[in-house]
Design an enzyme around this catalytic site. Structure first.
Site, PDB file in Angstrom:
ATOM      1  N   TYR A   1      -1.665  -0.112  11.039  1.00  0.00           N
ATOM      2  CA  TYR A   1      -2.105  -1.506  10.105  1.00  0.00           C
ATOM      3  C   TYR A   1      -0.803  -0.975   8.587  1.00  0.00           C
ATOM      4  O   TYR A   1      -0.437  -1.852   8.437  1.00  0.00           O
ATOM      5  CB  TYR A   1      -3.188  -0.854   8.827  1.00  0.00           C
TER       6      TYR A   1
ATOM      7  N   GLU B   1      -0.152   3.204   1.522  1.00  0.00           N
ATOM      8  CA  GLU B   1       0.658   4.211   3.347  1.00  0.00           C
ATOM      9  C   GLU B   1       1.582   3.856   3.982  1.00  0.00           C
ATOM     10  O   GLU B   1       1.201   4.720   4.929  1.00  0.00           O
ATOM     11  CB  GLU B   1      -1.290   3.821   4.191  1.00  0.00           C
TER      12      GLU B   1
ATOM     13  N   LYS C   1       2.245  -3.321   7.549  1.00  0.00           N
ATOM     14  CA  LYS C   1       2.638  -3.416   5.754  1.00  0.00           C
ATOM     15  C   LYS C   1       3.916  -3.141   5.611  1.00  0.00           C
ATOM     16  O   LYS C   1       4.973  -3.576   4.492  1.00  0.00           O
ATOM     17  CB  LYS C   1       1.330  -2.983   5.533  1.00  0.00           C
TER      18      LYS C   1
ATOM     19  N   THR D   1       0.743  -1.420   0.151  1.00  0.00           N
ATOM     20  CA  THR D   1      -0.049   0.386  -0.169  1.00  0.00           C
ATOM     21  C   THR D   1       1.524   1.289  -0.070  1.00  0.00           C
ATOM     22  O   THR D   1       1.870   1.711   0.517  1.00  0.00           O
ATOM     23  CB  THR D   1      -0.664   0.029   1.116  1.00  0.00           C
TER      24      THR D   1
END
Ligand code: NAD
Ligand code: TYD
Length: 355
Positions: free
Chosen positions: A158, A134, A162, A132
């Site tokens: 999260y 993010e 990741k 991602t």
């Protein structure tokens, strides 16, 4: 054949459906079926011998070893993850377990399998890790979009989990030579999106006459990509990506959350007007912000465009219209995913937020 993990979730299911619509290479689909995994997403493949579904955990070494030995896939595409930021704030442990420990076990098992392949198969093998944007953290207004060399600055449990998995994947390439590819994509939207995320939540709440909860001032920016364009980008990277490289995927579609909600309301006003003829915008409710809320994400997609020749097929306008129409046409799917567990989550996340 290829092994796909997390292929009963939102992006994984779209990927498996598109993959089998485009070619005849079979897919083993390994998915734990957490709250986010849904076999209804794959109902079109019920009698398709090219799709082998296996319920299980990416961290279950024995199971993954058995699947690899039995089916000899030429590639693994790893979608399996806990994926919702708000859930990671309420309970980070599952994120650590699946996204970090699970990915580690998967890498170890795949490495053992790959090491035992004959030279030609070994050279052709790929491990594609789906990640991602993010992981790069939050951008201020005017800062350049994330390139592949941007420093990692994850801000939520999260994104931190990741980021850790991305680092493990990178290390397995540099240390053991495992032929990996990593993709970092922006926010997806489209069919089969679980209605805990912004766009499907707004559609289903609007139709149910419920409030449309906008966090904070609604001016946070995300860079939106239609899910099928993400799937085509992954196919492109799998086919043409350079080993060990990272590819950022995005559609140059930065939008503020409030603008997204307005667009959804406008489309619903046209396609399914409220009985009182008022706009769905009447249902917008500003609620308490997410802790540590990243202000802006934006992807610089020049590398995948220039080096691999990928481009998205949808604009935001065409993609969002298709998405709203899909939710209008699939009310049974929506009502089935709104189970007891879903209602408990809505209560947990939104009860204390009203302002
Ligand atoms: P999702 O939550 O809809 O689906 C995740 C799937 O993984 C589910 O089917 C779930 O059952 C399965 N799963 C979870 N833990 C597992 C485990 N331990 N073993 C096997 N299966 C397990 O997520 P999504 O939105 O489809 O995201 C897929 C991937 O893409 C994730 O890795 C996510 O980080 C990444 N990603 C998502 C977005 C987005 O906007 N949704 C954007 C960029 C990247
Ligand atoms: P989300 O779909 O959870 O994706 P992510 O946090 O991974 O980007 O949220 C997208 C944006 O929408 C994010 O800025 C948070 C915001 N948001 C709301 O304003 N209200 C909501 O009810 C939800 C779920 C998200």
């Amino acid at each position: 054949m290829i092994l796909v993990t997390g292929g009963a979730g939102f992006i994984g299911a779209n990927f498996v459906l598109d993959w089998l619509a485009q070619n005849n290479e079979a897919v083993i689909n390994l998915d734990k079926l957490t709250y986010a995994g849904n076999l209804e997403n794959l109902v079109a493949l019920k009698d398709d011998p090219r799709h082998i579904f296996v319920q299980g955990d990416i961290g279950n070494t024995q199971l993954v070893e058995k699947l690899l030995a039995q089916h000899c896939p030429r590639a693994v595409v790893n979608f399996a993850a806990e994926s919702h930021v708000d859930r990671s704030i309420h309970g980070p442990e599952d994120f650590i377990q699946t996204n970090i420990v699970g990915t580690f076990h998967l890498l170890e098992t795949v490495r053992a399998y790959w090491s035992g392949l004959a030279e030609a198969e070994k050279a052709a093998f790929r491990f594609l890790h789906v990640s991602t944007d993010e992981v790069y953290g939050s951008l201020a207004q005017g800062e350049p979009a994330f390139s592949e060399t941007k420093r990692y600055e994850p801000n939520s449990p999260y994104s931190a989990s990741k980021a850790a998995s991305d680092h493990l994947v990178r290390a397995y390439h540099h240390t053991y030579g495992l032929p990996v590819l990593t993709t970092n994509c922006s926010n997806n939207y489209g069919p089969y999106h679980f209605p805990e995320k912004l766009i499907p939540l707004m559609i289903v709440n609007a139709l149910a006459g419920k409030p449309l909860p906008v966090y904070g001032d609604g001016q946070q920016i995300r860079d939106w990509l239609y899910v099928k364009d993400h799937c085509s980008a992954i196919r492109t990277v799998l086919a043409k990506g350079k080993l060990g490289e990272v590819y950022n995927i995005g559609g140059w579609n930065e939008k503020a959350n409030l603008d997204i909600v307005h667009t959804v309301c406008t489309l619903l006003d046209q396609l399914r007007p409220r009985t009182d003829k008022k706009s769905y915008r009447e249902q917008i409710a500003f609620v308490t912000d997410r802790p540590g809320h990243d202000r802006r994400y934006a992807i610089d997609a020049r590398k995948i465009e220039c080096e691999l020749g990928w481009k998205p097929a949808e604009t935001f306008e065409t993609g969002i219209r298709k998405t709203v129409q899909w939710y209008l046409d699939n009310r049974d799917w929506v009502s089935h995913v709104q189970s007891g567990d879903y209602r408990k989550w809505v209560e947990k996340n939104y009860a204390g937020r009203a302002r």
